[in-house]
Motif scaffolding. Structure first.
Motif, PDB file in Angstrom:
ATOM      1  N   GLY A 247      40.125 -11.968 -26.768  1.00  0.00           N
ATOM      2  CA  GLY A 247      40.772 -12.598 -25.625  1.00  0.00           C
ATOM      3  C   GLY A 247      40.981 -14.057 -25.952  1.00  0.00           C
ATOM      4  N   PRO A 248      41.401 -14.835 -24.969  1.00  0.00           N
ATOM      5  CA  PRO A 248      41.647 -16.251 -25.220  1.00  0.00           C
ATOM      6  C   PRO A 248      40.358 -17.029 -25.394  1.00  0.00           C
ATOM      7  CG  PRO A 248      41.900 -15.767 -22.902  1.00  0.00           C
ATOM      8  CD  PRO A 248      41.707 -14.447 -23.585  1.00  0.00           C
ATOM      9  N   SER A 249      40.487 -18.301 -25.708  1.00  0.00           N
ATOM     10  CA  SER A 249      39.315 -19.157 -25.892  1.00  0.00           C
ATOM     11  C   SER A 249      38.614 -19.400 -24.557  1.00  0.00           C
ATOM     12  CB  SER A 249      39.737 -20.505 -26.479  1.00  0.00           C
ATOM     13  OG  SER A 249      40.563 -21.205 -25.552  1.00  0.00           O
ATOM     14  N   ALA A 250      37.356 -19.799 -24.641  1.00  0.00           N
ATOM     15  CA  ALA A 250      36.606 -20.111 -23.425  1.00  0.00           C
ATOM     16  C   ALA A 250      37.276 -21.241 -22.656  1.00  0.00           C
ATOM     17  CB  ALA A 250      35.167 -20.484 -23.794  1.00  0.00           C
ATOM     18  N   SER A 251      37.842 -22.200 -23.364  1.00  0.00           N
ATOM     19  CA  SER A 251      38.496 -23.324 -22.674  1.00  0.00           C
ATOM     20  C   SER A 251      39.731 -22.865 -21.916  1.00  0.00           C
ATOM     21  CB  SER A 251      38.865 -24.423 -23.676  1.00  0.00           C
ATOM     22  OG  SER A 251      39.769 -23.923 -24.660  1.00  0.00           O
ATOM     23  N   ALA A 252      40.507 -21.936 -22.492  1.00  0.00           N
ATOM     24  CA  ALA A 252      41.691 -21.417 -21.796  1.00  0.00           C
ATOM     25  C   ALA A 252      41.279 -20.596 -20.571  1.00  0.00           C
ATOM     26  CB  ALA A 252      42.532 -20.566 -22.743  1.00  0.00           C
ATOM     27  N   ILE A 253      40.216 -19.785 -20.725  1.00  0.00           N
ATOM     28  CA  ILE A 253      39.719 -19.005 -19.589  1.00  0.00           C
ATOM     29  C   ILE A 253      39.251 -19.937 -18.484  1.00  0.00           C
ATOM     30  CG2 ILE A 253      37.920 -17.411 -18.817  1.00  0.00           C
ATOM     31  CD1 ILE A 253      37.971 -16.174 -21.604  1.00  0.00           C
ATOM     32  N   SER A 254      38.514 -20.974 -18.859  1.00  0.00           N
ATOM     33  CA  SER A 254      37.994 -21.916 -17.880  1.00  0.00           C
ATOM     34  C   SER A 254      39.122 -22.634 -17.154  1.00  0.00           C
ATOM     35  CB  SER A 254      37.074 -22.923 -18.577  1.00  0.00           C
ATOM     36  OG  SER A 254      36.568 -23.854 -17.654  1.00  0.00           O
ATOM     37  N   LEU A 255      40.121 -23.069 -17.900  1.00  0.00           N
ATOM     38  CA  LEU A 255      41.234 -23.798 -17.293  1.00  0.00           C
ATOM     39  C   LEU A 255      42.012 -22.913 -16.338  1.00  0.00           C
ATOM     40  CD1 LEU A 255      43.159 -26.151 -16.976  1.00  0.00           C
ATOM     41  CD2 LEU A 255      44.267 -25.481 -19.114  1.00  0.00           C
ATOM     42  N   MET A 256      42.384 -21.717 -16.787  1.00  0.00           N
ATOM     43  CA  MET A 256      43.182 -20.840 -15.934  1.00  0.00           C
ATOM     44  C   MET A 256      42.338 -20.157 -14.863  1.00  0.00           C
ATOM     45  SD  MET A 256      46.312 -21.082 -16.457  1.00  0.00           S
ATOM     46  CE  MET A 256      47.244 -22.115 -17.597  1.00  0.00           C
ATOM     47  N   GLY A 257      41.020 -20.118 -15.076  1.00  0.00           N
ATOM     48  CA  GLY A 257      40.141 -19.567 -14.056  1.00  0.00           C
ATOM     49  C   GLY A 257      39.959 -20.503 -12.878  1.00  0.00           C
ATOM     50  N   ASP A 258      40.137 -21.786 -13.114  1.00  0.00           N
ATOM     51  CA  ASP A 258      40.127 -22.760 -12.020  1.00  0.00           C
ATOM     52  C   ASP A 258      41.554 -22.825 -11.503  1.00  0.00           C
ATOM     53  OD1 ASP A 258      40.296 -25.049 -10.438  1.00  0.00           O
ATOM     54  OD2 ASP A 258      38.796 -26.127 -11.620  1.00  0.00           O
ATOM     55  N   LYS A 259      41.816 -22.111 -10.409  1.00  0.00           N
ATOM     56  CA  LYS A 259      43.190 -21.919  -9.974  1.00  0.00           C
ATOM     57  C   LYS A 259      43.906 -23.236  -9.673  1.00  0.00           C
ATOM     58  CE  LYS A 259      42.871 -17.416 -10.177  1.00  0.00           C
ATOM     59  NZ  LYS A 259      41.526 -17.212 -10.674  1.00  0.00           N
ATOM     60  N   ILE A 260      43.165 -24.244  -9.165  1.00  0.00           N
ATOM     61  CA  ILE A 260      43.797 -25.530  -8.877  1.00  0.00           C
ATOM     62  C   ILE A 260      44.126 -26.277 -10.166  1.00  0.00           C
ATOM     63  CG2 ILE A 260      43.504 -27.768  -7.778  1.00  0.00           C
ATOM     64  CD1 ILE A 260      44.055 -25.449  -5.877  1.00  0.00           C
ATOM     65  N   ARG A 261      43.177 -26.326 -11.098  1.00  0.00           N
ATOM     66  CA  ARG A 261      43.470 -26.970 -12.389  1.00  0.00           C
ATOM     67  C   ARG A 261      44.606 -26.254 -13.095  1.00  0.00           C
ATOM     68  NH1 ARG A 261      38.774 -26.690 -16.127  1.00  0.00           N
ATOM     69  NH2 ARG A 261      40.186 -27.798 -17.531  1.00  0.00           N
ATOM     70  N   ALA A 262      44.623 -24.924 -12.978  1.00  0.00           N
ATOM     71  CA  ALA A 262      45.697 -24.160 -13.614  1.00  0.00           C
ATOM     72  C   ALA A 262      47.047 -24.563 -13.052  1.00  0.00           C
ATOM     73  CB  ALA A 262      45.460 -22.666 -13.400  1.00  0.00           C
ATOM     74  N   LYS A 263      47.116 -24.721 -11.725  1.00  0.00           N
ATOM     75  CA  LYS A 263      48.380 -25.106 -11.109  1.00  0.00           C
ATOM     76  C   LYS A 263      48.815 -26.501 -11.544  1.00  0.00           C
ATOM     77  CE  LYS A 263      47.967 -22.239  -6.993  1.00  0.00           C
ATOM     78  NZ  LYS A 263      47.810 -22.231  -5.534  1.00  0.00           N
ATOM     79  N   GLU A 264      47.839 -27.388 -11.598  1.00  0.00           N
ATOM     80  CA  GLU A 264      48.174 -28.749 -12.037  1.00  0.00           C
ATOM     81  C   GLU A 264      48.686 -28.752 -13.469  1.00  0.00           C
ATOM     82  OE1 GLU A 264      44.487 -30.710 -11.434  1.00  0.00           O
ATOM     83  OE2 GLU A 264      44.803 -31.058  -9.275  1.00  0.00           O
ATOM     84  N   THR A 265      48.067 -27.915 -14.315  1.00  0.00           N
ATOM     85  CA  THR A 265      48.451 -27.868 -15.729  1.00  0.00           C
ATOM     86  C   THR A 265      49.852 -27.308 -15.916  1.00  0.00           C
ATOM     87  OG1 THR A 265      46.136 -27.612 -16.393  1.00  0.00           O
ATOM     88  CG2 THR A 265      47.810 -26.965 -17.995  1.00  0.00           C
ATOM     89  N   VAL A 266      50.134 -26.172 -15.263  1.00  0.00           N
ATOM     90  CA  VAL A 266      51.458 -25.564 -15.447  1.00  0.00           C
ATOM     91  C   VAL A 266      52.536 -26.367 -14.733  1.00  0.00           C
ATOM     92  CG1 VAL A 266      50.429 -23.288 -15.763  1.00  0.00           C
ATOM     93  CG2 VAL A 266      51.268 -23.946 -13.495  1.00  0.00           C
ATOM     94  N   LYS A 267      52.154 -27.020 -13.630  1.00  0.00           N
ATOM     95  CA  LYS A 267      53.132 -27.874 -12.943  1.00  0.00           C
ATOM     96  C   LYS A 267      53.574 -29.007 -13.852  1.00  0.00           C
ATOM     97  CE  LYS A 267      53.792 -30.490  -8.643  1.00  0.00           C
ATOM     98  NZ  LYS A 267      53.151 -30.950  -7.382  1.00  0.00           N
ATOM     99  N   ALA A 268      52.617 -29.554 -14.590  1.00  0.00           N
ATOM    100  CA  ALA A 268      52.958 -30.615 -15.542  1.00  0.00           C
ATOM    101  C   ALA A 268      53.859 -30.092 -16.643  1.00  0.00           C
ATOM    102  CB  ALA A 268      51.675 -31.202 -16.142  1.00  0.00           C
ATOM    103  N   ALA A 269      53.816 -28.769 -16.900  1.00  0.00           N
ATOM    104  CA  ALA A 269      54.682 -28.166 -17.919  1.00  0.00           C
ATOM    105  C   ALA A 269      56.032 -27.748 -17.340  1.00  0.00           C
ATOM    106  CB  ALA A 269      53.987 -26.955 -18.529  1.00  0.00           C
ATOM    107  N   GLY A 270      56.273 -28.066 -16.058  1.00  0.00           N
ATOM    108  CA  GLY A 270      57.566 -27.783 -15.457  1.00  0.00           C
ATOM    109  C   GLY A 270      57.660 -26.476 -14.714  1.00  0.00           C
ATOM    110  N   VAL A 271      56.492 -25.824 -14.437  1.00  0.00           N
ATOM    111  CA  VAL A 271      56.490 -24.536 -13.743  1.00  0.00           C
ATOM    112  C   VAL A 271      56.213 -24.762 -12.257  1.00  0.00           C
ATOM    113  CG1 VAL A 271      55.419 -22.259 -13.637  1.00  0.00           C
ATOM    114  CG2 VAL A 271      55.648 -23.427 -15.840  1.00  0.00           C
TER     115      VAL A 271
END
Length: 646
Positions: free
Chosen positions: A107-131
């Motif tokens: 599966g993905p790295s622990a850091s990717a799981i942690s980032l996308m598992g935190d739904k708010i951080r995930a939104k902030e991250t993808v929003k910064a990528a234009g999503v």
């Protein structure tokens, strides 16, 4: 480049463990199954090359025990761990622990799981990528955020997905009660009760994009899946592709999904989920990313020709993707139905029992992924999904027709399931035309559950009883006076009648058709000139995905039971499960509708409420008590009329 693994431990159970083991076998990789005491004879245990006991039945002491899983990997020489989905599949701590133990986490790295598992951080991250993203907030600000967003709002566990623990709140007056319930479900399902809240979009469609990324910077998407047919926020039917998306919108959402994966350095198979307004599909918003294999991955496999588990293994072993985005082709249409241990006739309450007869379609465009076998015990300890029936066809109408036919051939006697309900859902006019939204099933579920029991079911059950009375011939001769023919002196034969009951319904007395054909596995009866065929196992009958448990009715025993507890006063367990909350004690005064207990089964909660105002005169359970279906939990004596008037 790392060589392919010799041995992989599958840190899961049920149908996904069997599914992963199948690909490991095809790739020549040795598989290691793990099991709790409840699963000692489970199918995934028998199909693996080797198996290791990891603890007692509760998931927290077995399938969620990181030390036990790592010890099993060490003892069997596993080089990698496949987490499946659910349990620890999206647990960053588990992924990190595997790495620390020298194991490859598939599966993905622990850091990717942690980032996308935190739904708010995930939104902030993808929003910064234009999503584009859905507005929301996470603990500790969810109460304030919910009031600021305004009803309706959706509560979601931050640590997991699959609809577990999700609560739609349309009345903010009950917000805190719903938050408490959501936390209990989240803690039970994921070991983490952190929540987030999102604005609810009415009549949305749920579209997700499958992505696949390697460790060499290559990321592709494999098209979309339509997952709008849901009940209680749980997907029940999924299809690929979606009738909603044009080629241009598919390319746009696919590109957004790829950017979301890149934004967290994703490696492996993952899914980017979008909420899509049906009236304006171009206004799609990112909801979350599932950092694991999805339950519905087979529909993508069937339209792309790719084995996603195989590619998970190849990527985890360091191989680059062997194709680019322009090489991905979508062929035909695939639809999946999730078979769950639940009883539509009893409000979809979780069910359980022993699988007495089993038939799962394979071939002819159909595939069944299953963890079942005859004799399997289905308990309330784990997720209610038992299997998945998936079909492929050249177009959507063909796939719909094939799936309805496959569900009609699906037999799981001994455990009530939703197979018949799903078959009727697939014939719903809006499903046939593709006019879907996530609320369709809840709006129309009642019309898809038949009222009562068909006459021919009781006739078939009576025929089984009559056949059971037939004497065995001795020395080639049968005593005619021992044959239950209904013969009487000087008159026409009287049909032999039997008092029968289906749990939850009034008993009936039915005569047995004389010309029925009965065997250990089937029954055929003619009623009103129509011949009906049933699968049979003991007192269970099945047809077209539906099943009925038809029992003998004993009026004396029923009368004695009613004498002990006044029927309306008695609160019985609506399903096999565990009592998790007790809010009253003997002697307490309660009001009609007041919440008294909570029973949990298969990670779902059911609140037991007072049937009327009165006094708790009997309380037979405490938190942690395991209960059977229809077991008495409490008795509430009604309040005297004079007290009401006072």
């Amino acid at each position: 480049m790392q060589q392919m693994f010799d041995t992989v431990l599958v840190a899961n159970r049920g149908e996904i463990a069997v599914r992963v083991i199948r690909t490991l076998r095809e790739m020549g990789v040795r598989s290691v199954a793990v099991y709790s005491d409840a699963d000692a004879d489970a199918r995934h245990v028998r199909e693996a090359d080797t198996a290791v006991r990891i603890g007692p039945p509760p998931a927290a002491e077995s399938y969620l025990s990181v030390p036990a899983l790592l010890d099993a990997a060490r003892r069997t020489g596993a080089q990698a761990v496949h987490p499946g989905y659910g349990f620890l599949a999206e647990n960053a701590g588990f992924a990190r622990a595997c790495a620390d133990a020298g194991l490859v986490f598939i599966g993905p790295s622990a850091s990717a799981i942690s980032l996308m598992g935190d739904k708010i951080r995930a939104k902030e991250t993808v929003k910064a990528a234009g999503v584009p993203v859905v507005p929301g907030a996470a603990d500790p600000d969810i109460v304030e955020a919910a009031r600021e967003l305004g009803a309706p709002v959706l509560l979601k566990p931050s640590a997991g997905g699959g609809g577990k623990g999700m609560r739609l709140v349309r009345d903010l007056a009950v917000l805190e009660e719903e938050i408490a319930a959501a936390r209990r479900e989240a803690r039970s399902s994921f070991g983490d009760d952190t929540l987030l809240v999102e604005r609810w979009i009415d009549r949305p469609r749920h579209i997700e994009i499958q992505v696949l990324a390697d460790a060499h910077g290559n990321v592709v998407h494999l098209g979309e899946r339509e997952c709008s047919l849901q009940r209680r926020h749980q997907k029940i039917i999924e299809e690929a592709p979606s009738v909603l998306l044009t080629p241009e919108l598919r390319a746009s959402m696919g590109a957004a999904a790829v950017e979301a994966a890149r934004s967290c350095g994703y490696v492996g198979a993952g899914t980017v989920e979008f909420i899509v307004p049906g009236g304006d599909p171009s206004s799609y918003c990112f909801m979350e990313m599932n950092t694991r294999l999805q339950v519905e991955h087979p529909v993508t496999e069937l339209i792309t020709g790719l084995d996603l588990v195989e590619w998970q293994l190849r990527v985890a072993a360091g191989e680059p993707l062997g194709f680019a985005q322009e090489d991905v082709r979508l062929d035909g249409w695939a639809i999946e139905a999730r078979i769950c241990a639940e009883d539509p006739a009893r409000g979809f309450l979780p069910s359980g029992g022993t699988v007495l007869a089993l038939h799962e379609p394979q071939g002819g465009g159909a595939r069944t992924d299953s963890g079942l076998s005859e004799g399997s015990e289905v308990s309330s300890l784990y997720d209610p999904m038992l299997s998945k029936v998936i079909v492929h066809g050249p177009d959507r109408p063909t796939a719909l027709r094939r799936l309805r036919a496959a569900l009609a051939r699906t037999v799981t006697l001994g455990v009530p399931t939703n197979a018949g309900f799903l078959r009727r859902l697939l014939a719903h006019p809006d499903v046939v035309t593709g006019d879907l939204d996530t609320g369709l099933v809840e709006r129309d579920a009642e019309s898809l559950v038949p009222r009562g029991v068909p006459e021919e079911v009781y006739a078939a059950a009576a025929a089984v009883r009559l056949a059971g009375l037939a004497p065995a011939p001795r020395d080639g001769w049968t005593d005619p006076f021992s044959v239950p023919s209904g013969w009487r002196l000087g008159g026409t034969p009287a049909p032999t009648a039997f008092p029968l009951r289906v749990p939850g319904l009034e008993p009936v007395t039915v005569g047995a058709p004389a010309d029925a054909a009965v065997s250990d596995r089937s029954v055929t009866v003619a009623v009103d000139g129509v011949t009906h065929h049933f699968h049979r196992a003991g007192a269970w009958l099945g047809r077209d995905g539906d099943s009925w448990h038809v029992l003998d009715h004993d009026p004396v025993a029923a009368a004695l039971s009613g004498a002990r507890h006044g029927g309306a006063d008695t609160l019985a367990a609506p399903m096999p499960g565990t009592v998790t909350v007790v809010k009253v004690a003997v002697g307490d005064e309660v009001e009609a509708g007041q919440s008294l207990l909570v029973v949990e089964a298969m990670k779902m909660e059911h609140v037991i409420s007072a049937p009327h105002a009165g006094t708790v005169t009997e309380l037979d359970v405490t938190p942690g008590t395991t209960v059977a279906m229809d077991q008495v939990l409490a008795v509430v004596a009604p309040r005297e009329e004079k007290e009401e008037q006072a």
